[in-house]
Write a protein that holds these residues in place. Sequence first.
Motif, short mmCIF file in Angstrom:
data_model
loop_
_atom_site.label_atom_id
_atom_site.label_comp_id
_atom_site.label_asym_id
_atom_site.label_seq_id
_atom_site.Cartn_x
_atom_site.Cartn_y
_atom_site.Cartn_z
N GLY A 115 -8.99 7.39 9.24
CA GLY A 115 -8.75 8.76 8.83
C GLY A 115 -8.21 8.90 7.42
O GLY A 115 -7.57 9.91 7.10
N VAL A 116 -8.46 7.91 6.56
CA VAL A 116 -8.04 8.02 5.16
C VAL A 116 -9.28 8.24 4.30
O VAL A 116 -10.39 7.85 4.67
N SER A 117 -9.08 8.84 3.14
CA SER A 117 -10.18 9.03 2.20
C SER A 117 -10.64 7.66 1.72
O SER A 117 -9.85 6.87 1.22
N HIS A 118 -11.93 7.37 1.87
CA HIS A 118 -12.41 6.05 1.48
C HIS A 118 -13.90 6.09 1.12
O HIS A 118 -14.62 7.02 1.47
N ALA A 119 -14.31 5.06 0.41
CA ALA A 119 -15.72 4.83 0.10
C ALA A 119 -15.98 3.34 0.18
O ALA A 119 -15.09 2.52 -0.06
N ARG B 180 -1.19 4.47 4.86
CA ARG B 180 -1.98 5.64 4.55
C ARG B 180 -2.04 5.95 3.05
O ARG B 180 -1.59 7.01 2.59
N PRO B 181 -2.59 5.02 2.25
CA PRO B 181 -2.80 5.32 0.83
C PRO B 181 -3.74 6.50 0.68
O PRO B 181 -4.55 6.80 1.57
N ALA B 182 -3.65 7.18 -0.46
CA ALA B 182 -4.43 8.40 -0.65
C ALA B 182 -5.93 8.15 -0.72
O ALA B 182 -6.74 9.00 -0.32
N ARG B 183 -6.33 6.98 -1.21
CA ARG B 183 -7.75 6.67 -1.39
C ARG B 183 -7.95 5.17 -1.28
O ARG B 183 -7.15 4.40 -1.80
N VAL B 184 -9.00 4.75 -0.58
CA VAL B 184 -9.34 3.33 -0.45
C VAL B 184 -10.80 3.14 -0.84
O VAL B 184 -11.68 3.88 -0.38
N VAL B 185 -11.06 2.15 -1.69
CA VAL B 185 -12.42 1.76 -2.04
C VAL B 185 -12.60 0.30 -1.66
O VAL B 185 -11.85 -0.56 -2.10
N PHE B 186 -13.57 0.03 -0.83
CA PHE B 186 -13.83 -1.31 -0.31
C PHE B 186 -15.19 -1.79 -0.77
O PHE B 186 -16.20 -1.12 -0.56
N SER B 187 -15.24 -2.96 -1.41
CA SER B 187 -16.52 -3.58 -1.77
C SER B 187 -16.87 -4.62 -0.72
O SER B 187 -16.09 -5.53 -0.43
N THR B 188 -18.06 -4.49 -0.16
CA THR B 188 -18.51 -5.42 0.88
C THR B 188 -18.84 -6.79 0.33
O THR B 188 -19.02 -7.74 1.09
N SER B 189 -18.99 -6.91 -0.99
CA SER B 189 -19.40 -8.17 -1.64
C SER B 189 -20.77 -8.63 -1.16
O SER B 189 -21.10 -9.82 -1.23
N GLY B 190 -21.56 -7.70 -0.65
CA GLY B 190 -22.91 -8.02 -0.21
C GLY B 190 -23.02 -8.33 1.27
O GLY B 190 -24.13 -8.51 1.78
N ALA B 191 -21.90 -8.40 1.98
CA ALA B 191 -21.94 -8.71 3.41
C ALA B 191 -22.42 -7.50 4.20
O ALA B 191 -22.15 -6.36 3.82
N PRO B 192 -23.10 -7.72 5.32
CA PRO B 192 -23.58 -6.59 6.12
C PRO B 192 -22.43 -5.85 6.79
O PRO B 192 -21.42 -6.45 7.16
N ILE B 193 -22.59 -4.54 6.96
CA ILE B 193 -21.53 -3.74 7.58
C ILE B 193 -22.02 -3.02 8.83
O ILE B 193 -21.35 -2.13 9.34
N TYR C 237 0.80 -1.22 0.00
CA TYR C 237 0.00 0.00 0.00
C TYR C 237 0.84 1.28 0.00
O TYR C 237 0.33 2.35 -0.36
N LEU C 238 2.08 1.21 0.43
CA LEU C 238 2.90 2.41 0.56
C LEU C 238 3.00 3.17 -0.77
O LEU C 238 3.33 2.59 -1.80
N GLY C 239 2.70 4.44 -0.73
CA GLY C 239 2.80 5.27 -1.92
C GLY C 239 1.64 5.13 -2.90
O GLY C 239 1.63 5.78 -3.94
N ALA C 240 0.66 4.29 -2.58
CA ALA C 240 -0.46 4.07 -3.50
C ALA C 240 -1.41 5.27 -3.50
O ALA C 240 -1.72 5.84 -2.45
N ASP C 241 -1.86 5.64 -4.67
CA ASP C 241 -2.86 6.69 -4.79
C ASP C 241 -4.26 6.14 -4.55
O ASP C 241 -5.17 6.88 -4.17
N ALA C 242 -4.44 4.84 -4.81
CA ALA C 242 -5.74 4.23 -4.58
C ALA C 242 -5.58 2.74 -4.37
O ALA C 242 -4.71 2.10 -4.98
N VAL C 243 -6.43 2.19 -3.51
CA VAL C 243 -6.44 0.75 -3.24
C VAL C 243 -7.87 0.25 -3.34
O VAL C 243 -8.79 0.86 -2.78
#
Length: 280
Positions: free
Chosen positions: A123-127, A91-104, A58-64
Amino acid sequence: MTYVIHGATGAQGAPVVAALAAAGKPVTALTRNPDAVVDGARVVAADHSSTEELTAAYLGADAVFIHLPVVSEEDRRTHAHHIVAAVRAARPARVVFSTSGAPIDAGTGGAAAILAGGLADAGVSHAVIAPTFYLENLLMPYVVDAVRERGVLPYPIRADFAASWASHLDIADAAVALFDRPDITGVVTVGQYPAITGPDLAEAFGAHFGKKVLFEPITPEQFRGSVTPLIGEGPAADVAAFYTAMSTLPDRCITVENSAQKLLGITPRTTGEWLAGIGI
């Protein structure tokens, strides 16, 4: 920019890699196999159970792009903790996580909830992308073979159970769009709206295959038996428990207010469009 994609050789990660590579973006494909070859991407082997390996990736990644693998829920919880620790460290710049349908919902204590909550606290930018059911589930041999051979589409939901089905391709579309939209945070729902029922799915399959197809509700235990040879006993038991829980709900429809349609201007594929696009 550098994009790091989990499960890059699998059903969920591969479409994200393909979309980014087609756009000429630099992609790092995370896999458990160091000998894997991924078109358009640099391959990095990383174990979900190693905070150190994930942090290095993840180091230096703009998005994960993250999704949890299909393993036992206990293992998924372990993976979630390591991923959160790595995000906190790298601390990547942006993280996008797909739940794959699991409850959160935090009260569930599930792996997806742990990961979603951990990202919120990091505290990272994420969706968080929240689909309901994947159309690709209908390609399992037990399901699609029954369509071809018996003219029925078996699935462990009630005939009147409306759900906002989505394709892995729709998730990839949303993920790629969210990489460039740091202004959008929190949960983004992805799926067909209005929601559709099992008979609606069967009708779409019938139109595609040029034959009459009927929907056949089956029990979660029947479905468990059909998927065990594909994913193993532990994950299959978790899948059966998931559909048992779904049977107590009135429907599984996305919320329009935070949908990909409204927030990103992306309309998920209809079942017919998806079938035509995958060429089965």
